[in-house]
Scaffold this active site. Structure first.
Site: not given
Length: 284
Positions: A9, A89, A195
């Site tokens: 991202q 991602l 995260h």
């Protein structure tokens, strides 16, 4: 050995994938299939949407996944990875491009992940900040000594670590990090604490989707974020992929391990060249 790396991202931009769609029949077929799978025209947002639309987690993640995976698949026989890795991602993109997940299953999982993370961001507010020019250990120590939840979330390259957690804790940690000599401790324009332990509700929601999905043995080892080690066993890949939501992205270590294991060349698949810049700093 040739490696392929897949961005996460933040690499999105308006117009991403439009050139592929216009010039390659396979790309057009896959983009159109993605619209059908998702139930809305993500291609319209990718090709012509505003920056604000593209920044929504539920749009950004599938958009970057599509651009990255379709770029790799359109290489045809030229796509011959001997190792691969993806940043956050991007790990889903790497696994799909390397045959561990089908295109359809990879996209569905990414969308499920994006929706779970978006919901988590709305229900559990959090923040992230980029910290420059401090040793990893110093950042970890200061985070551990700060009240509230704040952790090192992305080890992007030497001297660049992203911290993540409760908004107030991230703000307090940033002040302490600047006092400790950080060149910058800059809040990032993100929707939540990716995260970090605050993503636990999203992890639990994604677990069911991952368990229902068929994972195959990838065509090459994929170096996963949670421990920077290479994996081909589908059961371990699923376990690591799920743990990734609440664990740090160990990108610096991943690239160093790939280099130690023989990586002589790499190609970044996806929008932008963020990873190329990070790798140049990691490997000098």
């Amino acid at each position: 050995m040739k490696a392929y790396v897949f961005p996460g991202q933040g690499s999105q931009f308006t117009g991403m994938g439009k050139d592929l769609y216009d010039k390659d029949a396979l790309a057009k077929e896959l983009f159109d299939k993605a619209d059908d799978i998702l139930g809305y025209k993500i291609t319209g947002i990718m090709f012509e949407g505003s920056d604000e639309q593209l920044k929504q987690t539920k749009v950004t993640q599938p958009a970057i996944f599509l651009h990255s995976v379709i770029t790799a698949l359109c290489m045809g026989k030229e796509f011959k990875p001997e190792m691969a890795a993806g940043h956050s991602l991007g790990e889903f993109s790497a696994l799909t491009a390397c045959g561990c997940l089908s295109f359809e299953d990879g996209l569905r999982l990414v969308y499920a992940r994006a929706m779970a993370m978006q919901k988590c961001c709305e229900n559990v507010p959090g923040a992230m900040a980029a910290v420059l020019a401090l040793p990893d250990g110093t950042i970890e120590d200061i985070c551990s000594q700060t009240d509230g939840v704040v952790v090192a979330a992305n080890y992007n390259c030497p001297g660049q670590v992203v911290i993540s957690g409760e908004s107030s804790a991230v703000q307090d940690a940033c002040e302490k990090l600047k006092e400790a000599g950080a060149r910058r401790a800059l809040p990032l324009p993100v929707g939540g604490a990716f995260h970090s332990p605050l993503m636990e509700p999203a992890r639990l929601e994604l677990a069911e989707a991952i368990e229902k999905t068929v994972f195959n043995t990838p065509v090459c080892p994929v170096y996963q974020n949670v421990d920077a080690r290479p994996y081909t066993d589908p059961a371990k890949i699923k376990e690591n992929l799920l743990a990734q939501l609440t664990s740090p992205v160990r990108w610096t270590e991943s690239i160093r391990n790939m280099a130690a294991d023989g990586m002589s060349d790499y190609i970044e698949c996806g929008p932008g060249k963020v990873l190329t810049g990070l790798i140049s700093k990691i490997l000098k």
